[in-house]
Design a protein around this motif. Structure first.
Motif, PDB file in Angstrom:
ATOM      1  N   SER A 101     175.906  48.982  34.849  1.00 21.73           N
ATOM      2  CA  SER A 101     176.034  50.277  35.526  1.00 21.73           C
ATOM      3  C   SER A 101     177.478  50.519  35.952  1.00 21.73           C
ATOM      4  CB  SER A 101     175.072  50.383  36.706  1.00 21.73           C
ATOM      5  OG  SER A 101     175.394  49.445  37.694  1.00 21.73           O
ATOM      6  N   PHE A 102     178.192  49.443  36.314  1.00 22.47           N
ATOM      7  CA  PHE A 102     179.612  49.581  36.648  1.00 22.47           C
ATOM      8  C   PHE A 102     180.396  50.063  35.427  1.00 22.47           C
ATOM      9  CE2 PHE A 102     183.854  47.481  37.422  1.00 22.47           C
ATOM     10  CZ  PHE A 102     184.243  48.291  38.469  1.00 22.47           C
ATOM     11  N   TYR A 111     187.779  55.219  35.370  1.00 18.62           N
ATOM     12  CA  TYR A 111     187.916  53.941  36.068  1.00 18.62           C
ATOM     13  C   TYR A 111     186.900  53.888  37.199  1.00 18.62           C
ATOM     14  CZ  TYR A 111     190.136  55.771  40.327  1.00 18.62           C
ATOM     15  OH  TYR A 111     190.378  56.415  41.498  1.00 18.62           O
ATOM     16  N   ALA A 112     186.674  52.710  37.719  1.00 18.93           N
ATOM     17  CA  ALA A 112     185.827  52.525  38.897  1.00 18.93           C
ATOM     18  C   ALA A 112     186.386  51.340  39.657  1.00 18.93           C
ATOM     19  CB  ALA A 112     184.376  52.275  38.494  1.00 18.93           C
ATOM     20  N   SER A 113     186.252  51.383  40.984  1.00 18.88           N
ATOM     21  CA  SER A 113     186.748  50.253  41.763  1.00 18.88           C
ATOM     22  C   SER A 113     185.779  49.913  42.874  1.00 18.88           C
ATOM     23  CB  SER A 113     188.148  50.533  42.301  1.00 18.88           C
ATOM     24  OG  SER A 113     188.142  51.715  43.053  1.00 18.88           O
ATOM     25  N   GLY A 114     186.084  48.805  43.564  1.00 19.06           N
ATOM     26  CA  GLY A 114     185.242  48.373  44.663  1.00 19.06           C
ATOM     27  C   GLY A 114     184.060  47.537  44.226  1.00 19.06           C
ATOM     28  N   TYR A 115     184.078  47.087  42.974  1.00 19.58           N
ATOM     29  CA  TYR A 115     182.961  46.299  42.450  1.00 19.58           C
ATOM     30  C   TYR A 115     183.089  44.840  42.877  1.00 19.58           C
ATOM     31  CZ  TYR A 115     180.302  43.909  38.705  1.00 19.58           C
ATOM     32  OH  TYR A 115     179.462  43.112  37.975  1.00 19.58           O
ATOM     33  N   ARG A 116     181.948  44.213  43.067  1.00 16.65           N
ATOM     34  CA  ARG A 116     181.869  42.769  43.287  1.00 16.65           C
ATOM     35  C   ARG A 116     180.784  42.264  42.351  1.00 16.65           C
ATOM     36  NH1 ARG A 116     178.612  39.540  47.277  1.00 16.65           N
ATOM     37  NH2 ARG A 116     179.824  37.677  47.780  1.00 16.65           N
ATOM     38  N   GLY A 117     181.081  41.272  41.556  1.00 19.28           N
ATOM     39  CA  GLY A 117     180.106  40.830  40.566  1.00 19.28           C
ATOM     40  C   GLY A 117     180.046  39.328  40.421  1.00 19.28           C
ATOM     41  N   LEU A 118     178.851  38.855  40.115  1.00 15.16           N
ATOM     42  CA  LEU A 118     178.635  37.426  39.906  1.00 15.16           C
ATOM     43  C   LEU A 118     179.050  37.078  38.480  1.00 15.16           C
ATOM     44  CD1 LEU A 118     177.505  35.039  41.530  1.00 15.16           C
ATOM     45  CD2 LEU A 118     175.243  35.586  40.604  1.00 15.16           C
ATOM     46  N   ARG A 119     179.896  36.065  38.354  1.00 14.59           N
ATOM     47  CA  ARG A 119     180.386  35.643  37.046  1.00 14.59           C
ATOM     48  C   ARG A 119     180.111  34.152  36.864  1.00 14.59           C
ATOM     49  NH1 ARG A 119     179.908  40.063  36.654  1.00 14.59           N
ATOM     50  NH2 ARG A 119     181.262  41.700  35.832  1.00 14.59           N
ATOM     51  N   ARG A 120     180.223  33.723  35.630  1.00 20.11           N
ATOM     52  CA  ARG A 120     179.893  32.349  35.288  1.00 20.11           C
ATOM     53  C   ARG A 120     181.053  31.749  34.506  1.00 20.11           C
ATOM     54  NH1 ARG A 120     174.569  31.955  31.865  1.00 20.11           N
ATOM     55  NH2 ARG A 120     175.925  33.124  30.487  1.00 20.11           N
ATOM     56  N   VAL A 132     187.251  44.503  42.515  1.00 23.23           N
ATOM     57  CA  VAL A 132     187.463  44.704  41.082  1.00 23.23           C
ATOM     58  C   VAL A 132     187.703  46.184  40.790  1.00 23.23           C
ATOM     59  CG1 VAL A 132     186.459  44.460  38.769  1.00 23.23           C
ATOM     60  CG2 VAL A 132     185.906  42.784  40.554  1.00 23.23           C
ATOM     61  N   THR A 133     188.700  46.459  39.980  1.00 20.51           N
ATOM     62  CA  THR A 133     188.869  47.780  39.384  1.00 20.51           C
ATOM     63  C   THR A 133     188.798  47.610  37.882  1.00 20.51           C
ATOM     64  OG1 THR A 133     190.244  48.622  41.185  1.00 20.51           O
ATOM     65  CG2 THR A 133     190.426  49.760  39.075  1.00 20.51           C
ATOM     66  N   MET A 134     188.015  48.464  37.251  1.00 16.34           N
ATOM     67  CA  MET A 134     187.899  48.444  35.790  1.00 16.34           C
ATOM     68  C   MET A 134     188.300  49.822  35.288  1.00 16.34           C
ATOM     69  SD  MET A 134     184.602  47.293  33.591  1.00 16.34           S
ATOM     70  CE  MET A 134     184.787  46.701  31.934  1.00 16.34           C
ATOM     71  N   TRP A 135     188.984  49.849  34.161  1.00 12.47           N
ATOM     72  CA  TRP A 135     189.441  51.147  33.651  1.00 12.47           C
ATOM     73  C   TRP A 135     189.414  51.179  32.134  1.00 12.47           C
ATOM     74  CZ3 TRP A 135     192.584  47.254  35.198  1.00 12.47           C
ATOM     75  CH2 TRP A 135     193.698  46.928  34.408  1.00 12.47           C
TER      76      TRP A 135
END
Length: 157
Positions: A101-102, A111-120, A132-135
């Motif tokens: 969804s992000f 772009y979108a920012s303010g994300y926090r995500g679980l990574r492995r 996180v900012t993604m663009w």
């Protein structure tokens, strides 16, 4: 500030694409310094940037095409391992929906920012990427090259 050479794909042209597309999408620079050369910017982004920086391509199942040293260290992948990895595999399985969804909001808004995500990590260790900012990585002509993400902090899960 000269280090070992940059890996193929991490050079000045791609660094400029990342920096210019970030500024075009968000209206602010990713790093405040004005570099004396594109090469200097590329070296700093890859070797020294205090944030993790990742980019993936435009494939149906996107594959990473860039990961700076901060990101490599956090995810425990080398450049060679990262740049064959489908980017969805960086998210923990239970974090896929949030990641999707992000990414959709990035596609809609540039772009979108303010994300926090679980990574492995490669080892299976799980951690949060935060602030996180993604663009969308687009060039001056509007050609879409993929998406990039910067994370400013990370903590063990």
């Amino acid at each position: 500030m000269h280090h070992a050479h940059l890996p193929q794909g991490a050079g000045p042209a791609f660094a400029q694409l990342l920096l210019s597309s970030y500024e075009r999408q968000t209206g602010r620079p990713l790093c405040p310094t004005s570099w004396s050369s594109d090469g200097e910017a590329a070296e700093w982004l890859y070797w020294q940037a205090p944030f993790g920086l990742l980019a993936h391509d435009t494939a149906d199942d996107p594959v990473f095409v860039y990961a700076n040293r901060t990101a490599q260290n956090r995810f425990d992948y080398t450049w060679q391992e990262f740049t064959v990895l489908p980017s969805r595999l960086s998210a923990a399985p239970d974090a896929q929906a949030g990641r999707n969804s992000f990414i959709a909001s990035v596609a809609d808004n540039g772009y979108a920012s303010g994300y926090r995500g679980l990574r492995r990590a490669r080892t299976g260790r799980r951690f949060w990427i935060e602030d996180v900012t993604m663009w969308n990585v687009t060039d001056a002509g509007g050609v879409h090259h993929g998406q990039a993400a910067v994370f400013h902090s990370s903590t063990d899960a």
